[in-house]
Write a protein that holds these residues in place. Structure first.
Motif, short mmCIF file in Angstrom:
data_model
loop_
_atom_site.label_atom_id
_atom_site.label_comp_id
_atom_site.label_asym_id
_atom_site.label_seq_id
_atom_site.Cartn_x
_atom_site.Cartn_y
_atom_site.Cartn_z
N GLN A 245 6.34 -2.69 17.50
CA GLN A 245 4.93 -2.33 17.66
C GLN A 245 4.12 -2.76 16.44
OE1 GLN A 245 4.23 1.86 18.24
NE2 GLN A 245 2.07 1.58 18.73
N ALA A 246 4.61 -2.47 15.26
CA ALA A 246 3.87 -2.79 14.04
C ALA A 246 3.77 -4.30 13.82
CB ALA A 246 4.54 -2.13 12.84
N ILE A 247 4.90 -4.98 13.93
CA ILE A 247 4.94 -6.42 13.63
C ILE A 247 4.14 -7.21 14.67
CG2 ILE A 247 6.44 -8.44 13.49
CD1 ILE A 247 8.62 -6.43 12.40
N GLU A 248 4.31 -6.89 15.93
CA GLU A 248 3.63 -7.67 16.97
C GLU A 248 2.13 -7.40 16.98
OE1 GLU A 248 5.82 -7.27 20.69
OE2 GLU A 248 7.71 -7.56 19.61
N ALA A 249 1.72 -6.19 16.65
CA ALA A 249 0.29 -5.92 16.54
C ALA A 249 -0.32 -6.75 15.40
CB ALA A 249 0.04 -4.44 16.31
N TRP A 250 0.41 -6.86 14.30
CA TRP A 250 -0.06 -7.65 13.16
C TRP A 250 -0.15 -9.14 13.52
CZ3 TRP A 250 3.49 -10.08 9.17
CH2 TRP A 250 2.76 -10.63 8.09
N LEU A 251 0.89 -9.65 14.18
CA LEU A 251 0.87 -11.06 14.58
C LEU A 251 -0.29 -11.33 15.53
CD1 LEU A 251 4.69 -11.75 15.17
CD2 LEU A 251 3.32 -12.33 13.15
N ARG A 252 -0.58 -10.40 16.41
CA ARG A 252 -1.71 -10.58 17.33
C ARG A 252 -3.04 -10.60 16.57
NH1 ARG A 252 1.44 -7.22 20.85
NH2 ARG A 252 0.34 -5.37 20.08
N GLN B 169 17.59 -6.55 9.36
CA GLN B 169 16.73 -5.50 8.82
C GLN B 169 15.99 -5.96 7.57
OE1 GLN B 169 15.81 -2.83 10.48
NE2 GLN B 169 17.11 -3.76 12.06
N CYS B 170 16.56 -6.93 6.86
CA CYS B 170 15.84 -7.51 5.72
C CYS B 170 14.61 -8.24 6.22
CB CYS B 170 16.76 -8.46 4.96
SG CYS B 170 16.01 -9.14 3.46
N ALA B 171 14.78 -9.12 7.19
CA ALA B 171 13.65 -9.86 7.73
C ALA B 171 12.62 -8.92 8.35
CB ALA B 171 14.14 -10.88 8.76
N LEU B 172 13.09 -7.98 9.13
CA LEU B 172 12.17 -7.05 9.81
C LEU B 172 11.48 -6.14 8.81
CD1 LEU B 172 14.50 -6.25 12.83
CD2 LEU B 172 12.28 -7.43 12.97
N GLY B 173 12.19 -5.74 7.77
CA GLY B 173 11.58 -4.90 6.75
C GLY B 173 10.46 -5.62 6.02
N TRP B 174 10.69 -6.89 5.70
CA TRP B 174 9.64 -7.67 5.04
C TRP B 174 8.45 -7.85 5.97
CZ3 TRP B 174 10.50 -11.97 1.01
CH2 TRP B 174 11.38 -11.52 0.01
N LEU B 175 8.71 -8.14 7.23
CA LEU B 175 7.63 -8.31 8.19
C LEU B 175 6.82 -7.02 8.34
CD1 LEU B 175 9.53 -10.40 10.89
CD2 LEU B 175 7.44 -11.14 9.72
N GLN B 176 7.51 -5.90 8.46
CA GLN B 176 6.79 -4.65 8.66
C GLN B 176 6.00 -4.25 7.41
OE1 GLN B 176 9.05 -1.37 10.22
NE2 GLN B 176 7.23 -0.10 10.46
N ALA B 177 6.53 -4.58 6.23
CA ALA B 177 5.81 -4.23 5.00
C ALA B 177 4.44 -4.90 4.96
CB ALA B 177 6.64 -4.64 3.79
N TRP B 178 4.39 -6.17 5.31
CA TRP B 178 3.10 -6.86 5.29
C TRP B 178 2.26 -6.48 6.50
CZ3 TRP B 178 1.93 -12.13 2.75
CH2 TRP B 178 2.41 -12.12 1.44
N ALA B 179 2.91 -6.16 7.60
CA ALA B 179 2.15 -5.68 8.76
C ALA B 179 1.45 -4.37 8.41
CB ALA B 179 3.07 -5.49 9.96
N ASP B 180 2.17 -3.44 7.80
CA ASP B 180 1.60 -2.15 7.43
C ASP B 180 0.52 -2.30 6.35
OD1 ASP B 180 3.33 -0.96 9.23
OD2 ASP B 180 4.76 -0.29 7.70
N GLY B 181 0.70 -3.30 5.49
CA GLY B 181 -0.25 -3.49 4.38
C GLY B 181 -1.41 -4.42 4.71
N GLY B 182 -1.48 -4.89 5.95
CA GLY B 182 -2.58 -5.79 6.32
C GLY B 182 -2.49 -7.15 5.67
N GLY B 183 -1.28 -7.68 5.56
CA GLY B 183 -1.08 -8.98 4.94
C GLY B 183 -1.93 -10.08 5.56
N MET B 184 -2.62 -10.83 4.72
CA MET B 184 -3.43 -12.00 5.10
C MET B 184 -4.58 -11.65 6.04
SD MET B 184 -0.52 -14.98 5.52
CE MET B 184 0.31 -14.15 6.89
N LEU B 185 -4.97 -10.39 6.06
CA LEU B 185 -6.10 -9.97 6.91
C LEU B 185 -7.40 -9.82 6.12
CD1 LEU B 185 -4.37 -7.33 9.22
CD2 LEU B 185 -5.01 -9.68 9.78
#
Length: 319
Positions: free
Chosen positions: A140-147, A88-104
């Motif tokens: 859903q959030a993380i994989e959409a961001w990675l795509r 959940q630590c790893a997933l939480g960090w991933l989702q935080a940047w996914a939700d925030g548009g990290g590196m986009l």
């Protein structure tokens, strides 16, 4: 090429290194949308580092590298110990940047694009380690961001086809790893196209002309170019004699760089041993190369963390 570690991660990483698990999870770092990296070589061969420019670049990309390292540390800890808090630590960090548009956001230079594709590679491979623990909403959030990151990487790569060297191979790993965790066939196909192109560049002696052109860093860049190709071959479950030739050429020059010194006309930066990605190659190759165990510290966040810990997307020989 080593990642740096922020003070906020000190307790987490120290526990991971000493005990093989993580005992705490810091809050995700602030989302980085824009990357303003810079080139740091001072010669036409891209072989001489300007220390001032290098320091400037390292400062610019430090928050991104620290974020990637933190995700990878937690993901690796979960794969080893299966403690829900680590996943959940790893997933939480991933989702935080996914939700925030990290590196986009804005990539100001080619070096900025390079940083993003290296980071995408490591994030997708780290996500592969914890994907099974993700909730549907997290997936859903993380994989959409990675795509989204993968699509931007493809667009940039397709628009800059002039030099297909190690950077293209790392783009291929980022896209292939994203395909492996999202199930997107078009990403896997793009990675296969990259792999086939790379195999076409490998010469009869196992060398890569575009990496030979790096003068005193020719050996270093043969090793760096081989790393993503080895992982892509494992993800796609490909065996290829030219990849074997590249790995053996690189290994022979680690032992004795005289061949590359003759080819380039300059002495080579010689590592003490083969890089740790050889563990990935040996797990997948029909004929493993190493006669010694991988280094005790076999960490590369861009390749998903501990390269001695098989990644779920790898195809391990005999399994």
């Amino acid at each position: 090429m080593q990642d740096t570690i922020c003070p906020a991660l000190a307790a987490l990483i120290l526990s991971t290194l000493v005990h093989g698990t993580a005992s705490a999870c810091e809050a995700p770092p602030p989302v980085v949308r824009d990357i303003d990296a810079n080139r740091y070589y001072s010669d036409k061969h891209n072989s001489i580092v300007d220390p001032v420019l290098k320091a400037r670049n390292e400062a610019a990309v430090k928050p991104v590298n620290e974020y990637l390292d933190g995700v990878a540390r937690a993901a690796n800890a979960w794969q080893r110990e299966r403690k829900p808090a680590d996943a959940q630590c790893a997933l939480g960090w991933l989702q935080a940047w996914a939700d925030g548009g990290g590196m986009l956001g804005t990539m100001t230079t080619n070096q900025s694009w390079y940083t993003r594709k290296w980071t995408l590679s490591g994030l997708a491979l780290s996500y592969a380690r914890v994907q099974a623990a993700a909730t549907p909403a997290q997936r859903q959030a993380i994989e959409a961001w990675l795509r989204r990151l993968a699509d931007l990487t493809i667009a940039h790569s397709d628009a800059h086809k002039g030099v297909r060297n190690n950077h293209y191979y790392w783009e291929g790993l980022a896209i292939t790893a994203t395909g492996a965790v999202t199930g997107e066939a078009r990403y896997l196909a793009w990675g296969r196209t990259m792999f086939d192109h790379a195999m076409g560049q490998i010469q009869a002696d196992g060398s890569l002309p575009l990496e030979v052109a790096r003068a005193g860093k020719a050996l270093s860049y043969h090793l760096y170019a081989a790393a993503p190709l080895v992982m892509v071959a494992s993800i796609l479950d490909l065996q290829h004699p030219k990849l074997d030739r590249l790995v053996r050429f690189s290994s022979a020059n680690v032992a004795d760089p005289s061949t590359l010194q003759q080819m380039t006309g300059v002495s080579q930066e010689k590592p003490s041993r083969m890089p740790g990605w050889i563990a990935i190659y040996d797990r997948h190759a029909t004929q493993p190369l190493s006669t010694e165990p991988p280094p005790a510290n076999n960490w590369d966040a861009r390749m998903g963390g501990d390269r001695s810990l098989p990644n779920p997307v790898e195809h391990v020989r005999g399994s």
